[in-house]
Design a protein around this motif. Sequence first.
Motif, PDB file in Angstrom:
ATOM      1  N   LYS A  62      43.532  21.628  -9.349  1.00  0.00           N
ATOM      2  CA  LYS A  62      44.616  22.858  -9.439  1.00  0.00           C
ATOM      3  C   LYS A  62      44.149  24.272  -9.791  1.00  0.00           C
ATOM      4  O   LYS A  62      44.009  25.153  -9.420  1.00  0.00           O
ATOM      5  N   PRO A  63      43.087  24.115 -11.119  1.00  0.00           N
ATOM      6  CA  PRO A  63      42.756  25.494 -11.708  1.00  0.00           C
ATOM      7  C   PRO A  63      41.649  26.111 -10.632  1.00  0.00           C
ATOM      8  O   PRO A  63      41.927  27.515 -10.844  1.00  0.00           O
ATOM      9  N   ILE A  64      41.215  25.538  -9.740  1.00  0.00           N
ATOM     10  CA  ILE A  64      40.250  26.252  -8.715  1.00  0.00           C
ATOM     11  C   ILE A  64      40.525  26.162  -7.300  1.00  0.00           C
ATOM     12  O   ILE A  64      39.848  26.572  -6.608  1.00  0.00           O
ATOM     13  N   TRP A  65      41.673  25.600  -7.044  1.00  0.00           N
ATOM     14  CA  TRP A  65      42.153  25.164  -5.938  1.00  0.00           C
ATOM     15  C   TRP A  65      42.279  26.562  -4.712  1.00  0.00           C
ATOM     16  O   TRP A  65      41.791  26.633  -3.671  1.00  0.00           O
ATOM     17  N   LEU A 111      46.665  12.456  -2.210  1.00  0.00           N
ATOM     18  CA  LEU A 111      46.136  13.782  -2.686  1.00  0.00           C
ATOM     19  C   LEU A 111      46.599  14.883  -1.905  1.00  0.00           C
ATOM     20  O   LEU A 111      46.843  16.044  -2.553  1.00  0.00           O
ATOM     21  N   SER A 112      46.524  14.593  -0.346  1.00  0.00           N
ATOM     22  CA  SER A 112      46.930  15.812   0.329  1.00  0.00           C
ATOM     23  C   SER A 112      48.309  15.990   0.328  1.00  0.00           C
ATOM     24  O   SER A 112      48.727  17.368   0.539  1.00  0.00           O
ATOM     25  N   THR A 113      49.230  15.323  -0.110  1.00  0.00           N
ATOM     26  CA  THR A 113      50.621  15.823  -0.396  1.00  0.00           C
ATOM     27  C   THR A 113      50.886  16.670  -1.740  1.00  0.00           C
ATOM     28  O   THR A 113      51.760  17.288  -1.934  1.00  0.00           O
ATOM     29  N   LEU A 114      49.615  16.529  -2.588  1.00  0.00           N
ATOM     30  CA  LEU A 114      49.875  17.143  -3.793  1.00  0.00           C
ATOM     31  C   LEU A 114      49.223  18.434  -3.845  1.00  0.00           C
ATOM     32  O   LEU A 114      49.435  19.683  -4.428  1.00  0.00           O
ATOM     33  N   ASP A 124      43.845   8.285 -10.164  1.00  0.00           N
ATOM     34  CA  ASP A 124      44.731   8.596  -8.771  1.00  0.00           C
ATOM     35  C   ASP A 124      44.886   9.925  -8.448  1.00  0.00           C
ATOM     36  O   ASP A 124      44.159  10.719  -9.386  1.00  0.00           O
ATOM     37  N   ALA A 125      45.510  10.147  -7.395  1.00  0.00           N
ATOM     38  CA  ALA A 125      45.851  11.253  -6.792  1.00  0.00           C
ATOM     39  C   ALA A 125      46.246  12.270  -7.843  1.00  0.00           C
ATOM     40  O   ALA A 125      45.711  13.558  -8.036  1.00  0.00           O
ATOM     41  N   PRO A 126      47.034  12.037  -8.747  1.00  0.00           N
ATOM     42  CA  PRO A 126      47.701  13.196  -9.717  1.00  0.00           C
ATOM     43  C   PRO A 126      46.672  13.351 -10.710  1.00  0.00           C
ATOM     44  O   PRO A 126      46.543  14.701 -10.892  1.00  0.00           O
ATOM     45  N   ASP A 127      45.840  12.617 -11.034  1.00  0.00           N
ATOM     46  CA  ASP A 127      44.782  12.851 -11.833  1.00  0.00           C
ATOM     47  C   ASP A 127      43.688  13.976 -11.428  1.00  0.00           C
ATOM     48  O   ASP A 127      43.221  14.944 -11.791  1.00  0.00           O
ATOM     49  N   ILE A 128      43.397  13.617  -9.777  1.00  0.00           N
ATOM     50  CA  ILE A 128      42.458  14.572  -9.121  1.00  0.00           C
ATOM     51  C   ILE A 128      43.059  15.752  -9.026  1.00  0.00           C
ATOM     52  O   ILE A 128      42.367  16.697  -8.954  1.00  0.00           O
ATOM     53  N   ALA A 129      44.249  15.944  -8.657  1.00  0.00           N
ATOM     54  CA  ALA A 129      44.963  16.989  -8.425  1.00  0.00           C
ATOM     55  C   ALA A 129      44.879  17.934  -9.583  1.00  0.00           C
ATOM     56  O   ALA A 129      44.754  19.268  -9.528  1.00  0.00           O
TER      57      ALA A 129
END
Length: 381
Positions: free
Chosen positions: A145-148, A184-187, A136-141
């Motif tokens: 995050k380390p490279i965002w 995902l866009s919200t995270l 789900d979205a939290p997993d993808i985020a």
Amino acid sequence: MALTQLQVRNAKAGSHSDGNGLLLRVSASGAKSWILRVQVDGKRKDIGLGSLDHVSLAEARERARIERKAARDGIDLKVEAKKLKIASMTFKEAAESYLDHALSSLSNVKHQKQWRSTLKTYAYPTLGELVVGKVDAPDIAEALKPIWKTKSETARRVRQRIATILDHAQAKGWRDREAPERALSTLLKPIKQKAKGNFPAMPYKQVPAFVAAMRAAKTTVGRDALLFAILTAARSQEVRGARRGEFDLEAGVWIVAAERMKKRRLHRVPLSSAAKAIVEAAFKRIGSTDDALLFPGMKGKVMSDMTLGKVLKANGGEGFTVHGFRSSFRDWAAEEGYSRDWAESALAHVVKDQTEAAYRRTDFLEQRKAMMEAWATACEK
């Protein structure tokens, strides 16, 4: 009578019964395999239990016992095994399935390697062993995050590739929903690109939801202009300055004069069905003269770029730019395996290599027609 080990070893071509429906089948070539014959709903069914090379006589009898009991209970063990496999299918397994089948059709070997290397480096460490149906979205985020912010372009591509794999899994029945793009866009906050010439671009996987939001909103000239810009991958100034006389609807082509283009070269744009519909609707609103603006602004003047920016923001595109949709299109074309030359021509980019430019005598209009129709279909998904 039950078979003996010696009989199994010396069995000739044909079927040899061990009793209770268990058969040793020997082919003309001498290959030996176990078959269980059972009745399911009044119909005979043969169940393969494996080769003698891998399944011994004792193991075959045990497997046969389990299968017979399942048949009496009305259970199809193969179906149950498939369900179990689906329930435990990992993201990495789903990704490898997609890579083995979808990417094999791409002629660009470098692109195939990029897919595999980015997933291995940035997606698998976090998502690889997770059940694909539960990603789900939290997993993808968490994976991105380390490279965002430090590797924004790579992060954007990895995000799109993860979404493609999840959509593939959904199509295969390994998960019950598509990629969680909106959540995902919200995270993940939009990437702010500081380098000159770069524009924050909406990931192409988010474009369909954005287009749907605009379609659902009230029809305005600004809305239609932005939709047209997205569908044609054209620059803002080209769209805002478009005039009726530039369109040949019978041929389905928009011809932009050289003086209106950034590189001062005439540019032909094939119109998809969706883009053509916007032009036809505009024709009904504007005057019949060739000089009439397709998307007039206040007091009939050329629409300002700020107007398109407001439409973008009002429909959930805050953090992105109008120009960025050209990048969205370019990423989509690359991921779908379209020729680099076709995509660059669609964007009216000039060939930098002077020797190559000297020999190129085509703008790939015919090839781009199908590509732009496919892009429109993707945008309206």
